[in-house]
Write a protein that holds these residues in place. Structure first.
Motif, PDB file in Angstrom:
ATOM      1  N   THR A 280       7.846   5.706   9.726  1.00 11.32           N
ATOM      2  CA  THR A 280       6.448   5.548  10.122  1.00 11.32           C
ATOM      3  C   THR A 280       5.537   6.298   9.145  1.00 11.32           C
ATOM      4  O   THR A 280       4.540   5.755   8.676  1.00 11.32           O
ATOM      5  CB  THR A 280       6.219   6.099  11.547  1.00 11.32           C
ATOM      6  OG1 THR A 280       7.138   5.473  12.429  1.00 11.32           O
ATOM      7  CG2 THR A 280       4.811   5.838  12.014  1.00 11.32           C
ATOM      8  N   VAL A 284       2.881   4.210   6.987  1.00  9.33           N
ATOM      9  CA  VAL A 284       1.462   4.444   7.227  1.00  9.33           C
ATOM     10  C   VAL A 284       0.801   4.941   5.944  1.00  9.33           C
ATOM     11  O   VAL A 284      -0.279   4.479   5.568  1.00  9.33           O
ATOM     12  CB  VAL A 284       1.258   5.458   8.374  1.00  9.33           C
ATOM     13  CG1 VAL A 284      -0.194   5.899   8.460  1.00  9.33           C
ATOM     14  CG2 VAL A 284       1.707   4.864   9.691  1.00  9.33           C
TER      15      VAL A 284
ATOM     16  N   ALA B  32       2.646   4.634  17.169  1.00  9.55           N
ATOM     17  CA  ALA B  32       2.742   3.887  15.907  1.00  9.55           C
ATOM     18  C   ALA B  32       4.188   3.494  15.639  1.00  9.55           C
ATOM     19  O   ALA B  32       4.479   2.341  15.284  1.00  9.55           O
ATOM     20  CB  ALA B  32       2.184   4.724  14.757  1.00  9.55           C
ATOM     21  N   ALA B  33       5.120   4.459  15.806  1.00 13.06           N
ATOM     22  CA  ALA B  33       6.539   4.161  15.561  1.00 13.06           C
ATOM     23  C   ALA B  33       7.009   3.072  16.521  1.00 13.06           C
ATOM     24  O   ALA B  33       7.741   2.149  16.123  1.00 13.06           O
ATOM     25  CB  ALA B  33       7.376   5.425  15.732  1.00 13.06           C
ATOM     26  N   ILE B  36       5.907  -0.292  15.334  1.00  6.74           N
ATOM     27  CA  ILE B  36       6.689  -0.792  14.194  1.00  6.74           C
ATOM     28  C   ILE B  36       8.034  -1.334  14.673  1.00  6.74           C
ATOM     29  O   ILE B  36       8.475  -2.405  14.248  1.00  6.74           O
ATOM     30  CB  ILE B  36       6.873   0.313  13.126  1.00  6.74           C
ATOM     31  CG1 ILE B  36       5.520   0.622  12.481  1.00  6.74           C
ATOM     32  CG2 ILE B  36       7.866  -0.122  12.062  1.00  6.74           C
ATOM     33  CD1 ILE B  36       5.561   1.695  11.422  1.00  6.74           C
ATOM     34  N   VAL B  37       8.669  -0.600  15.599  1.00  2.00           N
ATOM     35  CA  VAL B  37       9.949  -1.075  16.141  1.00  2.00           C
ATOM     36  C   VAL B  37       9.754  -2.411  16.850  1.00  2.00           C
ATOM     37  O   VAL B  37      10.534  -3.355  16.676  1.00  2.00           O
ATOM     38  CB  VAL B  37      10.549  -0.039  17.110  1.00  2.00           C
ATOM     39  CG1 VAL B  37      11.773  -0.612  17.808  1.00  2.00           C
ATOM     40  CG2 VAL B  37      10.924   1.222  16.370  1.00  2.00           C
ATOM     41  N   ALA B  39       7.516  -4.589  16.199  1.00  4.73           N
ATOM     42  CA  ALA B  39       7.309  -5.611  15.165  1.00  4.73           C
ATOM     43  C   ALA B  39       8.652  -6.086  14.612  1.00  4.73           C
ATOM     44  O   ALA B  39       8.843  -7.285  14.377  1.00  4.73           O
ATOM     45  CB  ALA B  39       6.428  -5.059  14.048  1.00  4.73           C
ATOM     46  N   VAL B  40       9.585  -5.149  14.414  1.00  4.32           N
ATOM     47  CA  VAL B  40      10.924  -5.531  13.931  1.00  4.32           C
ATOM     48  C   VAL B  40      11.572  -6.482  14.928  1.00  4.32           C
ATOM     49  O   VAL B  40      12.077  -7.550  14.567  1.00  4.32           O
ATOM     50  CB  VAL B  40      11.826  -4.284  13.762  1.00  4.32           C
ATOM     51  CG1 VAL B  40      13.253  -4.707  13.418  1.00  4.32           C
ATOM     52  CG2 VAL B  40      11.291  -3.362  12.685  1.00  4.32           C
ATOM     53  N   LEU B  41      11.527  -6.100  16.212  1.00  2.00           N
ATOM     54  CA  LEU B  41      12.201  -6.898  17.238  1.00  2.00           C
ATOM     55  C   LEU B  41      11.564  -8.284  17.368  1.00  2.00           C
ATOM     56  O   LEU B  41      12.268  -9.299  17.442  1.00  2.00           O
ATOM     57  CB  LEU B  41      12.168  -6.162  18.582  1.00  2.00           C
ATOM     58  CG  LEU B  41      12.956  -4.841  18.590  1.00  2.00           C
ATOM     59  CD1 LEU B  41      12.795  -4.139  19.926  1.00  2.00           C
ATOM     60  CD2 LEU B  41      14.425  -5.080  18.267  1.00  2.00           C
ATOM     61  N   VAL B  64       2.962  -9.732  15.069  1.00  3.02           N
ATOM     62  CA  VAL B  64       3.579  -8.661  14.284  1.00  3.02           C
ATOM     63  C   VAL B  64       2.609  -8.112  13.240  1.00  3.02           C
ATOM     64  O   VAL B  64       2.609  -6.907  12.975  1.00  3.02           O
ATOM     65  CB  VAL B  64       4.900  -9.083  13.595  1.00  3.02           C
ATOM     66  CG1 VAL B  64       5.992  -9.287  14.613  1.00  3.02           C
ATOM     67  CG2 VAL B  64       4.724 -10.290  12.725  1.00  3.02           C
ATOM     68  N   MET B  68       1.484  -4.272  13.043  1.00  2.00           N
ATOM     69  CA  MET B  68       1.618  -3.449  11.843  1.00  2.00           C
ATOM     70  C   MET B  68       0.290  -2.782  11.494  1.00  2.00           C
ATOM     71  O   MET B  68       0.244  -1.593  11.176  1.00  2.00           O
ATOM     72  CB  MET B  68       2.094  -4.311  10.682  1.00  2.00           C
ATOM     73  CG  MET B  68       2.140  -3.590   9.360  1.00  2.00           C
ATOM     74  SD  MET B  68       2.364  -4.726   7.996  1.00  2.00           S
ATOM     75  CE  MET B  68       0.807  -5.608   8.009  1.00  2.00           C
ATOM     76  N   ILE B  69      -0.816  -3.551  11.597  1.00  2.00           N
ATOM     77  CA  ILE B  69      -2.121  -2.972  11.293  1.00  2.00           C
ATOM     78  C   ILE B  69      -2.432  -1.849  12.284  1.00  2.00           C
ATOM     79  O   ILE B  69      -2.884  -0.765  11.894  1.00  2.00           O
ATOM     80  CB  ILE B  69      -3.226  -4.052  11.353  1.00  2.00           C
ATOM     81  CG1 ILE B  69      -2.945  -5.156  10.339  1.00  2.00           C
ATOM     82  CG2 ILE B  69      -4.590  -3.428  11.089  1.00  2.00           C
ATOM     83  CD1 ILE B  69      -3.909  -6.321  10.412  1.00  2.00           C
ATOM     84  N   ALA B  71      -0.324  -0.073  14.011  1.00  2.00           N
ATOM     85  CA  ALA B  71       0.557   1.064  13.744  1.00  2.00           C
ATOM     86  C   ALA B  71      -0.006   1.896  12.594  1.00  2.00           C
ATOM     87  O   ALA B  71      -0.011   3.131  12.642  1.00  2.00           O
ATOM     88  CB  ALA B  71       1.958   0.578  13.400  1.00  2.00           C
ATOM     89  N   THR B  72      -0.503   1.220  11.560  1.00  2.00           N
ATOM     90  CA  THR B  72      -1.067   1.947  10.418  1.00  2.00           C
ATOM     91  C   THR B  72      -2.257   2.784  10.856  1.00  2.00           C
ATOM     92  O   THR B  72      -2.339   3.984  10.561  1.00  2.00           O
ATOM     93  CB  THR B  72      -1.525   0.950   9.338  1.00  2.00           C
ATOM     94  OG1 THR B  72      -0.442   0.092   9.019  1.00  2.00           O
ATOM     95  CG2 THR B  72      -2.002   1.677   8.097  1.00  2.00           C
TER      96      THR B  72
END
Lengths: 438, 183
Positions: A280, A284, B32-33, B36-37, B39-41, B64, B68-69, B71-72
């Motif tokens: 992450t 990021v 955020a993490a 992302i996870v 999004a992977v799934l 997704v 991602m956006i 999460a960023t």
């Protein structure tokens, strides 16, 4: 104000701001906002969130966090050590097998993790003590790993290449392929130097390595093959036209996480969190720079700087190789101070039009650019890999690591020269696999 | 990738405000993490639906990308807290203690200004999509204020973490740029 002059002013201000220690992404936003307010008025800032968001609004970008998770999952395991051991067992009869297997392990691990510092740390932890124990000179032990680690950004799948592909709107699949042969060329050059300098140091007895039984050789394979298969699977799926880089990377990320959990018993939630936290943080950080660089590029073009510089270079009528030399020098210096991703994002919108106008291939240029960035990774003052090596082998002085790495920098410069004379090294493979670029 | 090794994570001391902000930033890191996870799934699910079941997919690609956006943006304060936003710390490393501190305060103020601007305009950006009920021009037609919300939320939390960092440096709880005293 004349756009060229304005461009020079932007360059100077950007350098000053970035050297103040502010983070790269925030610095880019500060410079962009400053110039937009001064020359376009406060209202132009209203567009910033839209550009920022729009820059991230791309499915291709998804491959960045995916490949990072893949690398982080692999790096969190003993895979680096296993890979190293496997190569050592199998290459034991090759003269200088140890240093060769170290560099080979670096190249393979670089492909799997896509990260230079991670490669250095994973292979170096095993490789450096082992090489020193067998009497290889400290400089070769440290330098070969520092240099081998830099391959992470050149050998596919490479996050740096993805960022270049996104910044320049070039094909990521083609970029990956372009990095393969130059990557092997670098490995070859590194090996030649390592062997030569070990031989020159006068202790040729180190070449007599211990031998392993076939059973020992086979026993190590189940631990290293899964990750290697995944990487090849991911690349195959991409080139077979089965799926896009982002899709294959997502599957790769999931598989690598599962393998890390099953084969390497990464069950502990704390350990899993470390993998997720690191990915992450890295994602990021990179995506923030990408979005901020998008705003920066918007500022450059809305003040007509990008267009004017490209037009101006076009009128200069300098020899294209002189131009390439100057560009290389610029990239080299930028790479000394800034992380590869930042250099690529800031420089490529301006450099790529110049480079293609001068008749250079954008994929070939990506390789040249990446090798320049690799040099930055093992050169002071920022040279990240040097500090990684310093961290894992604290009793080798930074000076020895530095002087040990210098010959490998020379290898990289030689590789750039070879690529200038034989550009096909970068362009042949993508053309063979994917057909000629239009 | 280059994550510089000189800096330590931000210190909070026993200051309640700093602790609160640190907790908020850590929470946003988890969120955020998680995104992302997710999004992977979802991407893997999409591939399964498309290549194994041979169905077409409607919402996955868009979802997704927005994950991602988000999460960023939501990850910004957490990465700031971990000092994971890469910088060039050459000059701060060379400066004597007092000058380094002054430089840290100046850069934090400048960061606060720009992040404050992004927060303000990001809020407007979100508000416009919300009040006019904008939808994305895809089959899924998601209401855009949902993904756009990450803009004010992310930059708002980022602003908070930067304020905390500034206070920590001014009050001497944290070292400027997180750097160890001169080696």
């Amino acid at each position: 104000m004349d756009p060229i002059l304005l461009g020079a002013l932007v360059a100077i201000v950007t350098i000053l701001v970035l050297f103040s220690g502010v983070s790269v992404a925030t610095g880019l936003l500060i410079v962009s906002a400053g110039f937009l307010i001064t020359f376009d008025g406060l209202r132009s800032l209203e567009l910033m969130p839209e550009i920022f968001f729009g820059k991230l609004d791309s499915f291709a970008l998804l491959s960045i966090p995916m490949f990072i998770i893949m690398g982080a999952a692999i790096s969190s395991t003993r895979a680096g050590a296993d890979l190293y051991e496997a190569l050592e067992r199998w290459l034991t009869r090759v003269p200088g097998g140890l240093v060769i297997s170290n560099l080979g392990a670096c190249a393979l691990f670089a492909a799997m993790s896509g990260s230079s510092p991670a490669t250095c740390a994973a292979i170096g932890k095993m490789g450096i003590p082992e090489m020193r124990k067998r009497g290889y000179p400290d400089g070769v032990a440290a330098g070969s790993i520092a240099a081998g680690g830099t391959l992470g950004i050149l050998i596919p799948p490479s996050v740096t290449m993805i960022v270049y592909g996104i910044a320049t709107e070039t094909s990521i699949g083609r970029l990956f392929l372009a990095g393969v042969l130059p990557g092997l060329l670098l490995v070859g050059l590194f090996m030649v130097w390592s062997l030569y300098s070990t031989w020159r140091s006068g202790d040729a007895s180190v070449f007599a390595d211990r031998s392993y039984t076939l059973k020992e050789k086979l026993a190590i394979l189940p631990r290293v093959l899964p990750f290697i298969l995944i990487i090849f699977g991911v690349l195959y799926a991409m080139y077979g036209g089965v799926a896009t880089p982002s899709e294959t990377a997502a599957v790769g990320a999931l598989l690598c996480l599962i393998i890390a959990m099953v084969i390497y018993r990464l069950w502990n939630p704390k350990d899993l969190w470390v993998v997720l936290r690191d990915s992450t943080r890295e994602s990021v950080m990179i995506l923030f720079i990408i979005a901020a660089a998008g705003v920066f590029a918007y500022m450059l073009s809305s003040l007509f700087i990008t267009q004017s510089i490209a037009a101006w270079i076009g009128t200069l009528e300098v020899n294209r190789w002189v131009l390439m030399g100057v560009i290389n020098l610029f990239l080299l210096v930028a790479g000394f101070f800034l992380p590869p991703v930042a250099v690529i994002l800031m420089a490529s919108p301006i450099l790529l039009p110049i480079v293609t106008t001068a008749g250079f291939d954008p994929y070939w240029f990506a390789v040249i650019l990446t090798i320049n960035m690799e040099i930055g990774l093992i050169s002071p003052p920022v040279g990240l890999n040097l500090y990684v090596i310093n961290g894992i082998a604290p009793d080798i002085s930074l000076k020895t690591i530095l002087t040990g790495s210098l010959p490998y920098v020379a290898c990289m410069v030689i590789a750039i020269l070879i690529l200038c004379f034989i550009p096909e090294l970068a362009t042949w493979l993508p053309n063979q696999v994917m057909g000629r670029a239009i | 990738m280059a994550t510089q090794s000189n800096a330590q994570p931000a210190e909070t001391g026993s200051n309640p405000f700093l602790k609160l902000v640190a907790a908020l930033s850590t929470l946003s890191g988890w969120v955020a993490a998680g995104m992302i996870v997710l999004a992977v799934l979802i991407t893997c699910q999409m591939i399964f639906v498309r290549f194994v079941l041979n169905h077409s997919t409607i919402w996955q690609t868009e979802a997704v990308v927005y994950l991602m956006i988000s999460a960023t943006l939501v990850g910004l304060p957490y990465v700031q807290r971990l000092r994971g936003h890469v910088n060039v710390d050459l000059l701060p490393l060379m400066l004597p203690k007092v000058a380094r501190r002054i430089l840290a305060i100046i850069t934090l103020l400048a960061s606060l200004a720009i992040v404050g601007l992004m927060f303000f305009y990001g809020f407007e950006f979100w508000y416009e999509a919300w009040s006019r009920n904008w939808k994305s021009d895809t089959v899924w037609g998601v209401r855009l204020w949902i993904p756009y919300l990450a803009m004010p939320v992310g930059f708002g939390l980022f602003l908070l973490q930067l304020i905390a960092d500034l206070l920590a440096v001014i009050s001497g709880i944290d070292r400027p740029f997180g750097l160890q005293d001169n080696r």
